[in-house]
Structures are given as C-alpha cells and as structure tokens.
Design a protein around this motif. Structure first.
Motif, short mmCIF file in Angstrom:
data_model
loop_
_atom_site.label_atom_id
_atom_site.label_comp_id
_atom_site.label_asym_id
_atom_site.label_seq_id
_atom_site.Cartn_x
_atom_site.Cartn_y
_atom_site.Cartn_z
N GLN A 181 17.23 -7.42 -15.84
CA GLN A 181 16.84 -6.70 -14.64
C GLN A 181 17.54 -5.33 -14.64
N PHE A 182 17.60 -4.65 -13.53
CA PHE A 182 18.18 -3.32 -13.46
C PHE A 182 18.51 -2.98 -12.01
N THR A 183 19.38 -2.01 -11.82
CA THR A 183 19.54 -1.41 -10.49
C THR A 183 18.79 -0.08 -10.50
N LEU A 184 18.42 0.36 -9.33
CA LEU A 184 17.66 1.60 -9.22
C LEU A 184 18.50 2.81 -9.61
N PRO A 185 17.89 3.92 -9.99
CA PRO A 185 18.66 5.12 -10.35
C PRO A 185 19.58 5.59 -9.23
N GLY A 211 11.10 -4.99 -3.15
CA GLY A 211 11.65 -5.52 -4.39
C GLY A 211 10.72 -5.27 -5.55
N ILE A 212 10.40 -6.31 -6.30
CA ILE A 212 9.58 -6.19 -7.51
C ILE A 212 8.11 -6.01 -7.17
N ASP A 214 5.47 -14.00 -14.78
CA ASP A 214 5.98 -13.17 -15.87
C ASP A 214 6.26 -13.98 -17.13
N THR A 215 5.94 -15.27 -17.10
CA THR A 215 6.19 -16.10 -18.28
C THR A 215 5.31 -15.65 -19.44
N LEU A 216 4.06 -15.31 -19.12
CA LEU A 216 3.18 -14.55 -20.00
C LEU A 216 2.88 -13.26 -19.25
N VAL A 217 3.07 -12.12 -19.87
CA VAL A 217 2.86 -10.84 -19.20
C VAL A 217 1.47 -10.32 -19.53
N PHE A 270 5.18 -11.22 -24.44
CA PHE A 270 6.12 -12.30 -24.16
C PHE A 270 7.51 -11.69 -24.24
N MET A 271 8.13 -11.52 -23.07
CA MET A 271 9.31 -10.68 -22.99
C MET A 271 10.52 -11.43 -22.44
N TRP A 272 11.67 -11.22 -23.06
CA TRP A 272 12.93 -11.68 -22.47
C TRP A 272 13.25 -10.81 -21.26
N SER A 273 13.06 -9.50 -21.40
CA SER A 273 13.16 -8.58 -20.26
C SER A 273 11.90 -7.75 -20.20
N ILE A 274 11.19 -7.84 -19.09
CA ILE A 274 9.98 -7.04 -18.93
C ILE A 274 10.34 -5.57 -18.67
N PRO A 275 11.15 -5.24 -17.65
CA PRO A 275 11.41 -3.82 -17.38
C PRO A 275 12.17 -3.12 -18.49
N ASN A 276 13.02 -3.84 -19.20
CA ASN A 276 13.81 -3.23 -20.26
C ASN A 276 13.18 -3.42 -21.65
#
Length: 316
Positions: A45-49, A87-88, A210-213, A242-248
């Motif tokens: 995940q991430f924090t906002l800028p 949020g998301i 998000d299990t399958l994107v 198929f992502m461990w981290s979608i945003p990253n």
C-alpha cells in the motif's frame, strides 16, 4: 450474539479515526495515540504524497453518500460505491440469494440511508471480505445487521478491531451457510495479493476484487472493426494481472500463479466482477477460464520465465 458485543450505534464510533488512503477505521479518536496506519505502511500500500492523514465517519457522512448500481445483466446483484471517493474507492456487491442477502466486500461509509435501504431489501445474512485493504469499517457493518463477517484466518493480523461477529476462515473453500443450509455462495481462498485473498462464486458469477486485477484489454471489445465488420480478438492479450502490490506494481511470482490456478481451475464461471464499477467481463465458462489461464501465462512469459512448466497448462 453474546451481550459483550456492543450494539450498533452510529454515534458511538463516529469520531474514530479512519485512514484517508485506505479507508480503514481504528478504534480511537485520539490523534496523538494513532499517528500512522500500519496497513498503508505495508509495501503493498502507500501513504498519499501529502503524508499520513485521518478522517472519521462524522466528517465522511457530512459530504459523501453511497450510490447503488444494479447489474445490467442480472438483477440479483447490485454494486454499491461511495461518492466522492473514500479511501481506495472500491465497490461492495450485494448478492441476493433465495435465503437472504450476502455482501461481498465492504465500504468505509455506513450511514442511516445505507442501513435502511439494505434492511428494506431484507437485511444482510453475511459479509465476506476479499482482503485487508477492504476491511474498512466492517465491524460497524456487522453490528448494524447483526451478521457474521467472514475474513481469512491468514490475514487476521491486519484487523484493527476485534468483534464476536468476525469469523476467521481456515479452509480454502467456504460454502456459506444461511440459517443452517447452503446459500450457494462460495468463498474461495486463492491467496496471492494477500495470503488469504478470497474470490467469491455464485451462479457462475466470480467476484474477484483485487485477487485477479481486471485489465483494460480484458474489458476492451474487438467484436467489430470501425465499419462494423466482425473480427476476432487478437492473440496475446491479457484480461487480468496478478499482483502482490497493485499500486506499487509488484507482480506475483510464477509458482504462486500456478498454485492459484490449481485451485481456481476446479470451478466454473462465466463472468468476473472486479473491484470497481465497470470491471465486469461476461463470456462463456470455457472462454473465461481460458482468459484467466492465458493471462497468467502471459505474465509469466514476460517476466522472463519462458521455460516454466506452467506455460504448457491448458484448459480442458
């Protein structure tokens, strides 16, 4: 439910802090006590800028509302999302079964309008949440409808609150029971994004979160060309990543995809429904399963594993 479980009271928790990045509620209103969100500090995940920030349900209720969008193809299902985005920005999906309603995934905003609308539709018999990024205010939802909320046992560490409504699922498949009999809804633990990431299956509808994107080429249409002539979808296009981290943008490894497929291939589904509105793909069972497998194989190939044994897998 045991008397030690607090009853739903929208005022009691309205000042509790909610992470603005992921929408998760924490059981405190003290900003000196809670300074960071451990879910957003995780590499997935991430924090906002602008940095870590919190809001609360009182402030969200003042500016936001939940919007309902019935499925065009099937009136047994309706998407619920929040505007403006909180949020998301994921959707929850209300699944209407003959034995009662099941909520797939969850939203941060819970208010009187939402509670009353769902109660008018018969209430909720159960909530199933795909993974920790959508845990949001699930304890409040479970209390409001006095129903169980099913979470993967592997991901218990990501909960911010404890509740007698929470049921932590150990098995790979949960056949969701309502009043002692099968509802027809299955929660299937594929893992990947999180160790316990679920998909849910009901009447050949696969709810994937998000299990399958779902990808743009999965949603795209190649049925006709610019002058209306029929054409065939080009080869080599994926429908999912198929992502461990979608945003990253950190992909899952080939062996993990192979393990996920070894579970999912046992089930038949003719549509998938992703984490957000308009992420719906409706085809036939053979094509949907082929699209999932080919998407996994495309990802493995372009990660540089051209000799991986899974590339020889086929759909019967």
């Amino acid at each position: 439910m045991a008397s030690s479980e607090p009853a739903y009271d929208p005022k009691r928790t309205e000042s509790w802090l909610i992470c603005t990045a992921c929408g998760t509620q924490f059981p405190t209103a003290n900003r000196l006590e809670l300074k960071t969100c451990f879910i957003c500090d995780d590499p997935r995940q991430f924090t906002l800028p602008t940095g870590q920030a919190f809001t609360n349900l009182r402030d969200i209720r003042a500016v936001a509302k939940n919007v309902w969008t019935p499925f065009e193809s099937d009136d047994r299902f309706a998407s619920i999302h929040t505007e403006p985005k909180i949020g998301i920005g994921q959707r929850a999906i209300l699944i209407n079964t003959p034995d009662g309603n099941v909520l797939w995934d969850c939203l941060t905003l819970i208010d009187d309008d939402t509670v009353n609308k769902i109660k008018d539709l018969g209430g909720l018999k159960a909530i199933v949440i795909s993974h920790p990024h959508y845990y949001s205010t699930h304890v409040e939802w479970a209390r409001a409808f006095n129903c169980p909320v099913y979470l993967a046992a592997e991901d218990k560490q990501w909960t911010t609150q404890s509740s007698l409504h929470q049921v932590f699922v150990e098995d790979i498949e949960l056949d969701l029971q309502i009043d002692g009999k099968s509802s027809g809804v299955k929660a299937i633990k594929l893992g990947g994004h999180f160790p316990g990431s679920f998909v849910a299956l009901y009447k050949e509808h696969l709810f994937i979160a998000d299990t399958l994107v779902t990808t743009p080429s999965g949603l795209g249409s190649w049925d006709t060309d610019a002058i209306g002539a029929a054409r065939v979808r080009p080869a080599g296009l994926n429908s999912y990543s198929f992502m461990w981290s979608i945003p990253n943008m950190i992909p899952l490894a080939p062996d993990e995809l192979q393990r996920m497929w070894s579970i999912l291939k046992k089930y038949d589904f003719s549509s998938t429904h992703g984490a957000f509105l308009k992420m719906d793909i409706l085809k036939t069972v053979p094509e949907m399963k082929r699209r999932v497998l080919e998407s996994m194989q495309i990802q493995i190939k372009y990660m540089g594993y051209g000799n991986h044994a899974f590339l020889k897998e086929t759909v019967p």
